[in-house]
Structures are given as C-alpha cells and as structure tokens.
Design a protein around this motif. Structure first.
Motif, PDB file in Angstrom:
ATOM      1  N   LEU A  41      -5.951  -4.204  -6.385  1.00 16.64           N
ATOM      2  CA  LEU A  41      -5.653  -4.072  -5.171  1.00 16.64           C
ATOM      3  C   LEU A  41      -7.215  -4.428  -4.291  1.00 16.64           C
ATOM      4  CD1 LEU A  41      -3.328  -1.236  -4.643  1.00 16.64           C
ATOM      5  CD2 LEU A  41      -2.726  -3.640  -4.967  1.00 16.64           C
ATOM      6  N   ARG A  48      -2.365  -5.899  -1.738  1.00 17.06           N
ATOM      7  CA  ARG A  48      -2.438  -4.640  -1.329  1.00 17.06           C
ATOM      8  C   ARG A  48      -1.798  -4.604   0.201  1.00 17.06           C
ATOM      9  NH1 ARG A  48      -7.907  -6.100  -0.952  1.00 17.06           N
ATOM     10  NH2 ARG A  48      -8.886  -6.159   1.131  1.00 17.06           N
ATOM     11  N   SER A  65       5.777  -3.959  -6.770  1.00 14.05           N
ATOM     12  CA  SER A  65       4.777  -3.196  -7.472  1.00 14.05           C
ATOM     13  C   SER A  65       5.215  -3.134  -9.072  1.00 14.05           C
ATOM     14  CB  SER A  65       4.561  -1.998  -7.008  1.00 14.05           C
ATOM     15  OG  SER A  65       5.520  -0.976  -7.075  1.00 14.05           O
ATOM     16  N   VAL A  96      -4.513   2.910  -0.607  1.00 10.47           N
ATOM     17  CA  VAL A  96      -5.430   2.555  -1.815  1.00 10.47           C
ATOM     18  C   VAL A  96      -6.194   3.788  -1.835  1.00 10.47           C
ATOM     19  CG1 VAL A  96      -7.354   1.200  -2.646  1.00 10.47           C
ATOM     20  CG2 VAL A  96      -5.564  -0.010  -1.152  1.00 10.47           C
TER      21      VAL A  96
END
Length: 269
Positions: A41, A48, A65, A96
C-alpha cells in the motif's frame, strides 16, 4: 483520529482478536503478512486510496482487497484486512497506520504466546536508547535518500543473531516506514509491549546503573503511586551527577542533583 477512524480501528482490532486463535505461529504469520500488505500500500498510492474510498461501498472495497491479496496471505490475515478496508476511514493514512498497529499487536501476541514478550520489550527499549544516543546510526536508519531496502538490510545486519526474531521483524518495519524519531518509535513499541502485559512503563535516567534490588524497590514504589504494575527501563546519564529522573507518560519525577540545583536556582532568582 477522527470519530469515524476510531470506530473503524476498533472494529479492525476486534477482527484481529478473532483471527488470532491457535498457535503463536498464527499470530506471527498474521503480523508479518500485515506488514507486507502495508509495504504494498505504501508503494501503490492508487490501491491504498481505492481501499479507503468512502464513496465506494465497503463490501466492494473488501472484495477488491480479496482479489489483490487473496492467495498471497493467510486466511487469518485476509479476514483482518477485508474487515479493515470495509470500514469507513476519515483518512487513507488512518487505514494504513491501523494495519501497521495491528501487525505490531499480532507479533507481540506471538511473543507473549511463546513466553518471549519480556525479552522483546527489553530489546526494543535498548534498541531505542542505542539509536537515540547515536545520531549517525539514526541518520543512516532514517535517511530517505537511501532505498527502504538498504535501511532494512542495515538494521537486519545489526540485529540478526543478537535479538529475538520478532524484535528484528518489528525493527525492520519501523526503519522502513519511519522518517524521523526512530528512538521514540522504538520506545513506543516497547510501551506497546508493556501494555500487552497490562503494565505501565517508567523511563528512568539515572546517574549510575541501578542494582536489581534498587530497580525492584523503584518499581514497587511506582506501582503504589499508579495502582498497577510498572516496568522500569533505566538509562545511565552521568550528567545528572546523582539521583534519577523518572518519566511515566506525561509525569516527570525529578530527583536528580541537577534537578535540585535548578529548583534552588529558580527559588533564589
């Protein structure tokens, strides 16, 4: 974090707890794989952003995902990841950062399951002190002009064979993403390990090294003050002349000679 991200983070952590069943190897694998996902990511901005895009239904993001990472990570890791990306995040960075935290917690869970959490916590603290006291080393480990792989290889060479494998993995991930304040970052990891044992961390600077009985008495005294077990990490600082300075969160207890002299100076001013 804003409210949406706090709620998303809480649900993601619930998913992690549900996934970490079985042996300590499950937790270790999940932690390492979450770090690998974060690396992807970090490298792929479009991905992302897509995984945190609240204009797209959470189920669609979860499906994305799964298409990207399915078959590349374990079932446990994929369950945590799909749950996380299905939440509504206030900022992409919050998603993240939470995946990083979940990876750290999974690895520390593995250390606890294998009876190595104390060792990992101590190694993280000592590593933080070594880096903080060595500006050249900190610069080498946080220099963004160098590829992340070079920084990772440097910390790996320094630690392999000298630290727990989980400590090495946590350190590799920290230097790969951290651009400054590495000493602080390792202190925070050490604190996270202590919180896993429901303990408070006291960072102590002492004029001379404390004996084991002195550490035990200090820990017992702080436990009476704060009402829960306290892990004491000691750094020798001869500039204090005598005594010690204790940091517990935002609290500072200064019993050093330098501190007493400074208080006297202010009183006489």
């Amino acid at each position: 974090m804003y409210a949406a991200s706090r709620e998303a983070s809480s649900r993601s952590r619930e998913a992690l707890r549900a996934a970490l069943t079985g042996s300590d190897s499950v937790a270790a694998t999940t932690g390492s794989e979450l770090f690998a996902v974060v690396a992807v990511l970090d490298d792929q901005r479009s991905l992302r952003v897509a995984l945190a895009d609240v204009s797209v239904p959470g189920s669609v993001r979860a499906e994305l995902s799964e298409r990207v990472f399915g078959g590349k990570v374990s079932v446990a890791t994929l369950a945590v990841l799909t749950t996380a990306v299905a939440q509504d995040w206030s900022r992409t960075a919050d998603l993240v950062d939470t995946l990083v935290l979940l990876g750290q917690e999974a690895l520390l869970e593995s250390a606890a399951d294998s009876g190595r959490l104390d060792a990992v916590e101590d190694e993280l603290f000592r590593l933080g002190r070594i880096i903080a006291d060595n500006p050249d080393l900190e610069q080498a480990l946080s220099d963004r002009a160098k590829p992340a792989s070079a920084r990772r290889e440097l910390i790996t060479r320094l630690l392999t064979g000298k630290a727990e494998p989980i400590t090495v993995t946590l350190a590799e991930q920290a230097v790969t993403r951290q651009s400054s304040g590495l000493g602080v970052a390792f202190d925070e990891l050490s604190d996270l390990a202590a919180s896993r044992r429901d303990q408070i961390v006291a960072h102590v600077r002492a004029a001379i090294a404390l004996t084991a009985p002195q550490r035990e008495r200090l820990s017992a005294s702080l436990q009476r003050i704060y009402g829960k077990p306290v892990t004491v990490h000691v750094q020798v600082d001869a500039s204090l002349l005598s005594g010690l300075v204790v940091h517990v969160g935002d609290d500072v207890i200064d019993g050093s000679a330098v501190g007493r002299l400074e208080r006297l100076r202010r009183e006489l001013a």
